[in-house]
Motif scaffolding. Structure first.
Motif, PDB file in Angstrom:
ATOM      1  N   LYS A 127       2.140   1.597  -3.493  1.00 37.60           N
ATOM      2  CA  LYS A 127       1.025   1.989  -4.365  1.00 37.60           C
ATOM      3  C   LYS A 127       0.765   3.497  -4.276  1.00 37.60           C
ATOM      4  CE  LYS A 127      -2.795   1.342  -6.833  1.00 37.60           C
ATOM      5  NZ  LYS A 127      -2.722   1.047  -8.266  1.00 37.60           N
ATOM      6  N   ALA A 128       0.866   4.023  -3.058  1.00 36.00           N
ATOM      7  CA  ALA A 128       0.606   5.461  -2.845  1.00 36.00           C
ATOM      8  C   ALA A 128       1.614   6.333  -3.582  1.00 36.00           C
ATOM      9  CB  ALA A 128       0.633   5.768  -1.348  1.00 36.00           C
ATOM     10  N   ASN A 129       2.776   5.772  -3.881  1.00 35.76           N
ATOM     11  CA  ASN A 129       3.834   6.553  -4.540  1.00 35.76           C
ATOM     12  C   ASN A 129       3.978   6.272  -6.036  1.00 35.76           C
ATOM     13  OD1 ASN A 129       5.266   8.141  -2.336  1.00 35.76           O
ATOM     14  ND2 ASN A 129       5.215   6.104  -1.410  1.00 35.76           N
TER      15      ASN A 129
ATOM     16  N   GLU B 289       0.352   2.599 -13.186  1.00 35.69           N
ATOM     17  CA  GLU B 289      -0.238   1.385 -12.599  1.00 35.69           C
ATOM     18  C   GLU B 289       0.836   0.584 -11.887  1.00 35.69           C
ATOM     19  OE1 GLU B 289      -3.883  -0.614 -14.351  1.00 35.69           O
ATOM     20  OE2 GLU B 289      -2.662  -0.241 -16.123  1.00 35.69           O
TER      21      GLU B 289
ATOM     22  N   ASP C 267       6.354   0.323 -11.614  1.00 37.54           N
ATOM     23  CA  ASP C 267       5.494   1.487 -11.805  1.00 37.54           C
ATOM     24  C   ASP C 267       5.344   1.649 -13.326  1.00 37.54           C
ATOM     25  OD1 ASP C 267       4.173   3.878 -11.840  1.00 37.54           O
ATOM     26  OD2 ASP C 267       5.586   4.962 -10.551  1.00 37.54           O
TER      27      ASP C 267
ATOM     28  N   GLU D  24      -4.201  -3.868  -7.495  1.00 36.57           N
ATOM     29  CA  GLU D  24      -5.255  -2.864  -7.507  1.00 36.57           C
ATOM     30  C   GLU D  24      -6.290  -3.219  -6.446  1.00 36.57           C
ATOM     31  OE1 GLU D  24      -6.633   0.593  -8.452  1.00 36.57           O
ATOM     32  OE2 GLU D  24      -5.270  -0.194  -9.979  1.00 36.57           O
ATOM     33  N   ASP D  25      -6.654  -2.260  -5.604  1.00 36.11           N
ATOM     34  CA  ASP D  25      -7.645  -2.480  -4.533  1.00 36.11           C
ATOM     35  C   ASP D  25      -7.269  -3.667  -3.650  1.00 36.11           C
ATOM     36  OD1 ASP D  25      -9.229  -0.355  -5.494  1.00 36.11           O
ATOM     37  OD2 ASP D  25     -10.221  -1.693  -6.926  1.00 36.11           O
ATOM     38  N   LYS D  26      -5.990  -3.759  -3.327  1.00 36.84           N
ATOM     39  CA  LYS D  26      -5.439  -4.813  -2.466  1.00 36.84           C
ATOM     40  C   LYS D  26      -5.613  -6.218  -3.049  1.00 36.84           C
ATOM     41  CE  LYS D  26      -5.991  -2.177   1.825  1.00 36.84           C
ATOM     42  NZ  LYS D  26      -6.522  -2.185   3.202  1.00 36.84           N
TER      43      LYS D  26
ATOM     44  N   GLU E 208       0.828  -1.208   0.000  1.00 42.13           N
ATOM     45  CA  GLU E 208       0.000   0.000   0.000  1.00 42.13           C
ATOM     46  C   GLU E 208       0.867   1.265   0.000  1.00 42.13           C
ATOM     47  OE1 GLU E 208      -3.665   0.508  -0.003  1.00 42.13           O
ATOM     48  OE2 GLU E 208      -3.119  -1.325  -1.066  1.00 42.13           O
ATOM     49  N   GLU E 209       1.991   1.202   0.721  1.00 37.25           N
ATOM     50  CA  GLU E 209       2.915   2.342   0.738  1.00 37.25           C
ATOM     51  C   GLU E 209       3.494   2.578  -0.656  1.00 37.25           C
ATOM     52  OE1 GLU E 209       7.299   3.483   2.561  1.00 37.25           O
ATOM     53  OE2 GLU E 209       6.154   1.883   3.516  1.00 37.25           O
TER      54      GLU E 209
ATOM     55  N   LYS F 291       3.323   6.499  -9.987  1.00 36.33           N
ATOM     56  CA  LYS F 291       2.866   7.504 -10.961  1.00 36.33           C
ATOM     57  C   LYS F 291       1.858   6.876 -11.920  1.00 36.33           C
ATOM     58  CE  LYS F 291       7.506   9.491 -10.905  1.00 36.33           C
ATOM     59  NZ  LYS F 291       8.771   9.418 -11.645  1.00 36.33           N
TER      60      LYS F 291
END
Length: 268
Positions: free
Chosen positions: A196-198, A202, A217, A250-252, A193-194, A200
C-alpha cells in the motif's frame, strides 16, 4: 482409443487394486468410489469429469487422479496430531459457500474474513494437507485463538515474491508460488501495508482461486475493468475457486469493489 466412463472405471480398478481398498461403481450417477475396507472412509469420483480432462490432457490426467486418490486415502487412514507440528499449520482462504463440516460430519475450525471469504486452518502434510476440525483441536487441548496465532505467524514466514505486469497504465502484481497458500497471503497485513505504501493509485486485491493472489495499483478507470476481467478468468480456471469479486484495500479493510462502486457515486 476414445476414453469412456466404463473404460476409465476399468483402468481405476486395475490401478487401485489394493487389498485394503474396496471399489464400487454407481451406474446411475456414473461415479466410481474407492474406500478403506475397515473404516469405509473414501473418495467418490465423477467419471465424466475425468473423461473430459483425459480428452484434453491425455494420460497425465489419469496419473494425477490416481495420485490424488491414494494421497487422500492415506490421509484419511492416518492419525494426526498438532503438538510438534506447529510449523506445519497455515491459514487457507475459502469461499463462504465452502462447507463448515467434513463429509464425516466433523466441524471445521474457521473464522470470518469478508462477506465473500472465510479462513480455515490446514495441517500441512507434504504433498497435501488436512483441514483442522474441532475434534482434533479439542483432543490436543488447543483453543481456536491459539491455532489462529500459530497459523498467522507461519504465514508471515512465506515469501511474497511477485511478478509484475503493467496494462493500460495500471500495475498488477501476481503471487503464484503453487504452495497451497498463495491466496492466504491476503492475510499478511504487514505485506499488504508495505504494498500500500508503494501504490501510486488505489490498491485493490483479488483471490480468485487458491493458487494466486493478485494486487493491483489502480491508476485510472480502466484498471478496475481489467482487474474484474482478469479475476473472472482466473476464477473460472481455478482448481479451488474462491471469489470472482476483487476488493479495495483501504485503512486495513477489504471491501468488495461492487459495493464500493455502489457506495461511492461519482461527483458531477
Amino acid at each position: 482409443m476414445k476414453m469412456t466412463s466404463l473404460k476409465l472405471k476399468q483402468i481405476l480398478q486395475e490401478r487401485l487394486s489394493d487389498t485394503r481398498y474396496h471399489t464400487s461403481y454407481n451406474r446411475d450417477k456414473d461415479t466410481f468410489r474407492v474406500e478403506w475396507k475397515e473404516s469405509r472412509q473414501g473418495i467418490t469420483i465423477t467419471l465424466p469429469n475425468v473423461v473430459a480432462k483425459y480428452n484434453q490432457r491425455g494420460q497425465e490426467a489419469i496419473e494425477e487422479l490416481v495420485e490424488h486418490i491414494t494421497e487422500a486415502l492415506r490421509i484419511m487412514n492416518e492419525e494426526h496430531q498438532l503438538a510438534g507440528m506447529e510449523k506445519n499449520i497455515f491459514p487457507v482462504i475459502r469461499a463462504t459457500s465452502f462447507p463448515n463440516k467434513t463429509k464425516a460430519n466433523k466441524e471445521l475450525i474457521n473464522r470470518e474474513h469478508t462477506a465473500e471469504t472465510r479462513v480455515y486452518y490446514a495441517l500441512d502434510l507434504g504433498k497435501s494437507y488436512r483441514l483442522i476440525d474441532k475434534d482434533l483441536l479439542e483432543s490436543e487441548g488447543w483453543t481456536e485463538d491459539r491455532i489462529n496465532e500459530i497459523a498467522t505467524f507461519n504465514l508471515r514466514s512465506l515469501d511474497c515474491d511477485y511478478n509484475k505486469d503493467t496494462v493500460a497504465g495500471n500495475d498488477f502484481y501476481f503471487i503464484a508460488k503453487q504452495d497451497g497458500y498463495d491466496a492466504s497471503r491476503i492475510l499478511n497485513e504487514a505485506f499488504l501495508e508495505e504494498m500500500k505504501a508503494n501504490m501510486k493509485g488505489e490498491m485493490a486485491v483479488a483471490v480468485p482461486h487458491q493458487d494466486v493472489f493478485i494486487i493491483a495499483d489502480i491508476q485510472n478507470k480502466t484498471g478496475y475493468d481489467i482487474l474484474a476481467q482478469m479475476n473472472m478468468k482466473f476464477f473460472a480456471e481455478g482448481r479451488i475457486p474462491i471469489t470472482s469479486l476483487p476488493f479495495i484495500y483501504e485503512d486495513k479493510q477489504l471491501e468488495p469493489v461492487f459495493i464500493l462502486a455502489k457506495n461511492k457515486p461519482e461527483n458531477n
